[in-house]
Design an enzyme around this catalytic site. Structure first.
Site, mmCIF file in Angstrom:
data_model
loop_
_atom_site.group_PDB
_atom_site.id
_atom_site.type_symbol
_atom_site.label_atom_id
_atom_site.label_comp_id
_atom_site.label_asym_id
_atom_site.label_seq_id
_atom_site.Cartn_x
_atom_site.Cartn_y
_atom_site.Cartn_z
ATOM 1 C CE1 TYR A 6 -7.098 -9.744 22.174
ATOM 2 C CE2 TYR A 6 -6.590 -8.385 24.082
ATOM 3 C CZ TYR A 6 -6.413 -8.699 22.745
ATOM 4 O OH TYR A 6 -5.531 -7.963 21.974
ATOM 5 C CE LYS B 205 -3.397 -10.307 20.911
ATOM 6 N NZ LYS B 205 -2.660 -10.328 19.631
ATOM 7 N N PRO C 277 1.597 -3.831 22.333
ATOM 8 C CG PRO C 277 0.690 -3.221 20.290
ATOM 9 C CD PRO C 277 1.011 -4.422 21.119
ATOM 10 C CB SER D 205 -1.893 -7.352 23.815
ATOM 11 O OG SER D 205 -2.691 -6.445 24.553
ATOM 12 N N GLY E 179 -6.582 -1.137 10.848
ATOM 13 C CA GLY E 179 -5.779 -0.817 12.021
ATOM 14 C C GLY E 179 -4.274 -0.950 11.860
ATOM 15 C CD GLU F 40 -12.237 -1.495 11.037
ATOM 16 O OE1 GLU F 40 -12.558 -2.699 10.977
ATOM 17 O OE2 GLU F 40 -12.143 -0.776 10.035
ATOM 18 C CG ASP G 102 -11.423 -17.440 8.806
ATOM 19 O OD1 ASP G 102 -10.589 -17.371 9.733
ATOM 20 O OD2 ASP G 102 -12.660 -17.387 8.999
ATOM 21 C CG ASN H 270 -1.622 -6.890 12.862
ATOM 22 O OD1 ASN H 270 -1.585 -6.288 13.927
ATOM 23 N ND2 ASN H 270 -2.550 -6.651 11.927
ATOM 24 N N GLY I 90 -3.844 -9.666 8.904
ATOM 25 C CA GLY I 90 -4.692 -8.608 9.483
ATOM 26 C C GLY I 90 -4.426 -7.263 8.842
HETATM 27 P P1 NDP Z 1 -8.432 -4.287 13.890
HETATM 28 O O1 NDP Z 1 -9.735 -4.874 14.263
HETATM 29 O O2 NDP Z 1 -8.417 -2.919 13.338
HETATM 30 O O3 NDP Z 1 -7.654 -5.269 12.884
HETATM 31 C C1 NDP Z 1 -7.662 -6.674 13.093
HETATM 32 C C2 NDP Z 1 -7.217 -7.371 11.823
HETATM 33 O O4 NDP Z 1 -7.215 -8.798 12.072
HETATM 34 C C3 NDP Z 1 -8.142 -7.107 10.656
HETATM 35 O O5 NDP Z 1 -7.384 -6.835 9.507
HETATM 36 C C4 NDP Z 1 -8.888 -8.420 10.494
HETATM 37 O O6 NDP Z 1 -9.185 -8.660 9.114
HETATM 38 C C5 NDP Z 1 -7.854 -9.435 10.976
HETATM 39 N N1 NDP Z 1 -8.497 -10.688 11.357
HETATM 40 C C6 NDP Z 1 -9.353 -10.893 12.387
HETATM 41 N N2 NDP Z 1 -9.818 -12.154 12.369
HETATM 42 C C7 NDP Z 1 -9.252 -12.754 11.296
HETATM 43 C C8 NDP Z 1 -9.358 -14.047 10.720
HETATM 44 N N3 NDP Z 1 -10.137 -15.016 11.255
HETATM 45 N N4 NDP Z 1 -8.644 -14.321 9.599
HETATM 46 C C9 NDP Z 1 -7.849 -13.376 9.050
HETATM 47 N N5 NDP Z 1 -7.702 -12.137 9.535
HETATM 48 C C10 NDP Z 1 -8.406 -11.827 10.646
HETATM 49 O O7 NDP Z 1 -7.553 -4.348 15.223
HETATM 50 P P2 NDP Z 1 -6.020 -3.950 15.510
HETATM 51 O O8 NDP Z 1 -5.353 -3.399 14.328
HETATM 52 O O9 NDP Z 1 -6.030 -3.168 16.755
HETATM 53 O O10 NDP Z 1 -5.441 -5.400 15.880
HETATM 54 C C11 NDP Z 1 -4.292 -5.962 15.302
HETATM 55 C C12 NDP Z 1 -3.575 -6.798 16.361
HETATM 56 O O11 NDP Z 1 -3.137 -5.947 17.415
HETATM 57 C C13 NDP Z 1 -4.442 -7.870 17.022
HETATM 58 O O12 NDP Z 1 -3.677 -9.047 17.167
HETATM 59 C C14 NDP Z 1 -4.758 -7.274 18.402
HETATM 60 O O13 NDP Z 1 -4.995 -8.287 19.358
HETATM 61 C C15 NDP Z 1 -3.473 -6.527 18.664
HETATM 62 N N6 NDP Z 1 -3.534 -5.464 19.650
HETATM 63 C C16 NDP Z 1 -4.447 -4.438 19.525
HETATM 64 C C17 NDP Z 1 -4.479 -3.434 20.478
HETATM 65 C C18 NDP Z 1 -5.491 -2.354 20.441
HETATM 66 O O14 NDP Z 1 -5.710 -1.686 21.487
HETATM 67 N N7 NDP Z 1 -6.121 -2.065 19.298
HETATM 68 C C19 NDP Z 1 -3.500 -3.405 21.577
HETATM 69 C C20 NDP Z 1 -2.600 -4.518 21.611
HETATM 70 C C21 NDP Z 1 -2.608 -5.487 20.663
HETATM 71 P P3 NDP Z 1 -10.579 -9.220 8.567
HETATM 72 O O15 NDP Z 1 -11.657 -8.809 9.523
HETATM 73 O O16 NDP Z 1 -10.695 -8.607 7.210
HETATM 74 O O17 NDP Z 1 -10.382 -10.685 8.521
HETATM 75 C C1 8X3 Z 2 -5.615 -4.815 23.227
HETATM 76 C C2 8X3 Z 2 -5.344 -3.932 24.399
HETATM 77 O O1 8X3 Z 2 -5.916 -3.543 26.835
HETATM 78 O O2 8X3 Z 2 -7.729 -3.436 25.226
HETATM 79 O O3 8X3 Z 2 -4.768 -5.909 23.215
HETATM 80 O O4 8X3 Z 2 -6.772 -5.540 25.817
HETATM 81 S S1 8X3 Z 2 -6.505 -4.148 25.625
#
Ligand code: NDP
Ligand code: 8X3
Length: 258
Positions: free
Chosen positions: A153, A157, A183, A140, A13, A189, A60, A87, A9
């Site tokens: 979702y 988690k 977090p 999360s 983000g 995104e 993927d 991640n 990922g």
């Molecule tokens: P973003 O959407 O900014 O980043 C998500 C990343 O995951 C992207 O790089 C995306 O890459 C990758 N991804 C998604 N699906 C796939 C797939 N099928 N194969 C490979 N890569 C994949 O979100 P965040 O940075 O916020 O999320 C990162 C992690 O943090 C996640 O696990 C999320 O659940 C967790 N999280 C986020 C929070 C928030 O409030 N934002 C809070 C708590 C946890 P691409 O699309 O290029 O494949």
């Molecule tokens: C992402 C945080 O609270 O939007 O894991 O689900 S929340």
């Protein structure tokens, strides 16, 4: 420094911020995600600033075949991964189970649970062989408390939480650390993806309070990864000050009268 970090990922983000943080500290990085153009541009930017120690690995994570092929394709001197940051993940939709979209459920389960497992299974043999390594799973607050309409979702988690505990038990005999960073709300995104590109809806999630930044989370990941060999953070719940619980965010809106 010759340590190799694998970040899933890494096109957006938290993953991008982790890449920045570890790159600036001298690590070699393998950056994964589906969007090849973004990965290539991130890697090229890091190479310009820090030198030639970065690899883009587009695949993927939902496809076991793509995961295994990608790991097998790594050059021999890149296979000895020291730190795996699991991640990659996403939420799709926000609504009650009775109105649930099956495609959304499958995408979340396949990415957040099965993808994390596929990648860990592909990488863990080199850590076991070397009797060292560190797996850092991004969980999360949604894996601690279920919030309204978060159902599937949140379930994924909760699964990351369970898998982090299970992996720690399974890997301890091999000298491998397992940590979970969980977090609260982080502005990335994430909400744009959850709401299928609806930027206004996504922006509203973070209006009226200061959410975490992806850099805040990357700092925590880096701290956990930098501890001495005999110290492990099993679990770290990192919240915005304004978020007291999954569904309790103190929002302050300043009204403008023109
Ligand atoms: P973003 O959407 O900014 O980043 C998500 C990343 O995951 C992207 O790089 C995306 O890459 C990758 N991804 C998604 N699906 C796939 C797939 N099928 N194969 C490979 N890569 C994949 O979100 P965040 O940075 O916020 O999320 C990162 C992690 O943090 C996640 O696990 C999320 O659940 C967790 N999280 C986020 C929070 C928030 O409030 N934002 C809070 C708590 C946890 P691409 O699309 O290029 O494949
Ligand atoms: C992402 C945080 O609270 O939007 O894991 O689900 S929340």
């Amino acid at each position: 420094m010759n340590r190799i970090v694998f970040i899933s990922g890494a096109t957006s983000g938290i993953g991008v911020s982790c890449a920045e943080k570890f790159a600036a500290s001298g690590y070699k990085l393998i950056l994964a995600g589906r969007r090849q153009e973004r990965l290539d541009s991130i890697v090229s930017d890091l190479k310009n600033r820090f030198g030639d120690r970065f690899i883009a690995l587009p695949f993927d994570i939902r496809s076991l075949e793509e995961v295994n092929n990608a790991i097998a394709s790594l050059p021999e001197n890149w296979k000895q991964i020291d730190i795996l940051i699991n991640n990659a993940g996403l939420a799709k939709g926000l609504g009650p189970v009775q109105d649930g979209n099956i495609d959304h459920w499958e995408q979340m389960i396949d990415t957040n649970i099965k993808g994390l497992l596929y990648l860990t299974k592909a990488i863990i043999p080199v850590m076991i062989a070397r009797k060292s390594g560190h797996v850092i799973n991004i969980g999360s607050i949604a894996g601690r408390e279920v919030y309204a309409n978060g159902n599937v979702y949140c379930a994924t988690k909760y699964a990351v939480d369970a898998l982090s505990k299970g992996m720690r038990i399974d890997f301890v005999q091999h000298g491998i650390k397992v940590s979970q960073i969980a977090p609260g709300a982080v502005e990335t995104e994430f909400s744009l993806v959850r709401f299928d590109g609806d930027a206004e809806k996504a922006k509203n999630v973070y209006n009226g309070f200061q959410p975490l930044t992806p850099v805040d989370v990357a700092d925590a990941v880096f701290y956990v990864a930098s501890l001495p060999a005999h110290v492990n953070v099993n679990d770290l719940l990192l919240m915005p000050t304004a978020q007291a619980a999954a569904g309790v965010i103190h929002k302050v809106f300043v009204s403008r009268i023109s």
